[in-house]
Design an enzyme around this catalytic site. Structure first.
Site, mmCIF file in Angstrom:
data_model
loop_
_atom_site.group_PDB
_atom_site.id
_atom_site.type_symbol
_atom_site.label_atom_id
_atom_site.label_comp_id
_atom_site.label_asym_id
_atom_site.label_seq_id
_atom_site.Cartn_x
_atom_site.Cartn_y
_atom_site.Cartn_z
ATOM 1 C CG ASP A 83 -0.276 0.082 2.619
ATOM 2 O OD1 ASP A 83 1.020 -0.603 2.534
ATOM 3 O OD2 ASP A 83 -0.553 0.436 3.379
ATOM 4 C CD GLU A 178 4.144 0.454 6.832
ATOM 5 O OE1 GLU A 178 5.738 1.013 7.997
ATOM 6 O OE2 GLU A 178 3.847 1.220 6.325
#
Length: 419
Positions: A83, A178
């Site tokens: 991400d 994350e």
């Protein structure tokens, strides 16, 4: 090692896929678009020859490179997140390739006069003569942490294609979310099955980190009383003024823009208010556990003092711990740092061992039983339009991964017994 062109093609292919996470979502992954890269990665891991490739219902990816030696050695892992930060747009990323950087200003976007300049970003001068990948000035790049992913995939491909390099079993893991603090939340450490791992999620070449902030989030809610302003004397209580008093009572120099190294801070990230109610959102950070706990107490005590002044509860502070300093879990197994440091030196990288002024998946994973320090991925200026990554730094990271695998096999050549 993998060619520069193939590495650039792999990395730029990843960053063109929008994978921004969303802290406002309760799903995992927090955005459906993260699946686009997750599925691509799972397919690619199979194509380069890894085994046990799995992608679960939450988009966590795991795979294995089997051992090619006869004796048992520790299982090591390499982990990155796919991400990108919600701080700045990651839609329509258009990476720019700067060959043989000349040390001068880089025009990211002439129309909008967006310049990446070494006068402001002095680190650029370290990479004079190298190939630098930048944004076009309108998006972030996504080197955090698609550079780490490209490095891990490339290193595994290199080991598959060079079976003469000895290594034990290697596990690979890629995670969603994350950037919103949830990358390790649903990571199955037992299933991963590594004795230790490394996140490839640091910044400049050479970084090796096993200390990070202790972290908490605080929500401060201030209650006021709204009455007609023409008849407000001794009746109106403006929550925004009380919130202002709270903000001003915290140490002004203990904020991110005034701190460095191991210095902690209070960081006001959001204000939303009117006369009736104001909500402040803070993050609290400190490397030292005692100082961290003291910071939380400071905020709680300030609320008590303000409530005492009013004779009732006008302000409430809610604090939730987010993650802790992984040094506590790494220091008993410092050999994993020694191996990484030796690997860097073996490939002509000078180790830069310093604390992280932030957190990584590795911090949470360390507390879940998987010691997991952090290694450089090579990028700079993460989470914004000035992000860039030197290709040569990525190549060095690949070399470090390969050398860690080789050194682990060599150091345990007499056999290995799990505790």
């Amino acid at each position: 090692m993998i060619s520069k062109k193939n590495l650039i093609d792999r990395f730029t292919g990843y960053v063109r896929i929008d994978t921004q996470s969303d802290s406002g979502s309760n799903e995992t992954p927090s955005t459906k678009k993260q699946w686009d890269l997750a599925r691509k990665l799972a397919t690619e891991l199979k194509e380069i020859g890894l085994e046990d490739v799995e992608i679960d219902d939450n988009a966590y990816i795991m795979a294995s490179l089997p051992s090619n030696i006869a004796h048992e050695v520790p299982v090591i892992g390499f982990i990155s997140h796919f991400d990108t930060s919600p701080d700045f747009t990651g839609t329509n990323v258009n990476p720019q390739i700067i060959e043989a950087y000349d040390g001068k200003d880089i025009v990211l976007n002439a129309e909008q006069d967006i310049i990446l300049s070494p006068d402001y970003f002095e680190d650029l001068l370290q990479y004079k003569g190298q190939t630098i990948i930048t944004t076009d000035g309108t998006t972030l790049l996504g080197a955090d942490d698609k550079a780490g992913i490209a490095e891990i995939v490339s290193a595994m491909e290199y080991l598959v294609n060079n079976p003469h390099i000895p290594h034990g079993k290697i596990r690979v893991g890629f995670t969603p979310d994350e950037e919103i603090g949830r990358g390790a939340h649903k990571f199955d450490v037992e299933k991963f099955g590594a004795d230790w791992a490394y996140t490839m999620d640091g910044s400049q070449v050479g970084e090796l980190e096993f200390e990070n902030f202790n972290a908490a989030g605080a929500v401060v809610t201030v209650k006021g009383k709204i009455v007609h302003p023409g008849y407000a004397k001794d009746k109106m209580v403006n929550s925004m003024y009380i919130a202002q008093d709270f903000i001003n009572s915290l140490p002004r120099l203990e904020t991110p823009e005034h701190t460095e190294d191991r210095q902690g801070f209070f960081h006001l990230t959001d204000i939303n208010g009117d006369v009736e109610e104001t909500v402040l959102k803070y993050i609290i950070r400190d490397h030292d556990k005692d100082h961290f706990e003291a910071r939380k107490e400071v905020m709680k005590n300030m609320a008590v003092d303000i409530n005492t002044q009013f004779g009732r509860e006008v302000i409430k502070v809610e604090i939730k711990d987010q993650y802790f300093n992984m040094a506590e879990k790494i220091e008993p197994v410092m050999h994993i740092i020694d191996i990484a440091e030796e690997a860097m030196k073996a490939v002509n990288v000078t180790p830069i061992i310093k604390p992280i002024r932030g957190g990584t998946d590795g911090a949470q994973l360390s507390y879940k039983g998987l010691p997991c320090p952090n290694i450089f991925a090579g990028g700079h200026n993460f989470h914004g339009r000035y992000e860039y990554v030197p290709v040569e730094s990525m190549q060095k990271a690949i070399a470090v991964i390969v050398k860690i695998a080789e050194l682990t096999a060599e150091k345990y050549s007499a056999g290995y017994e799990k505790n």
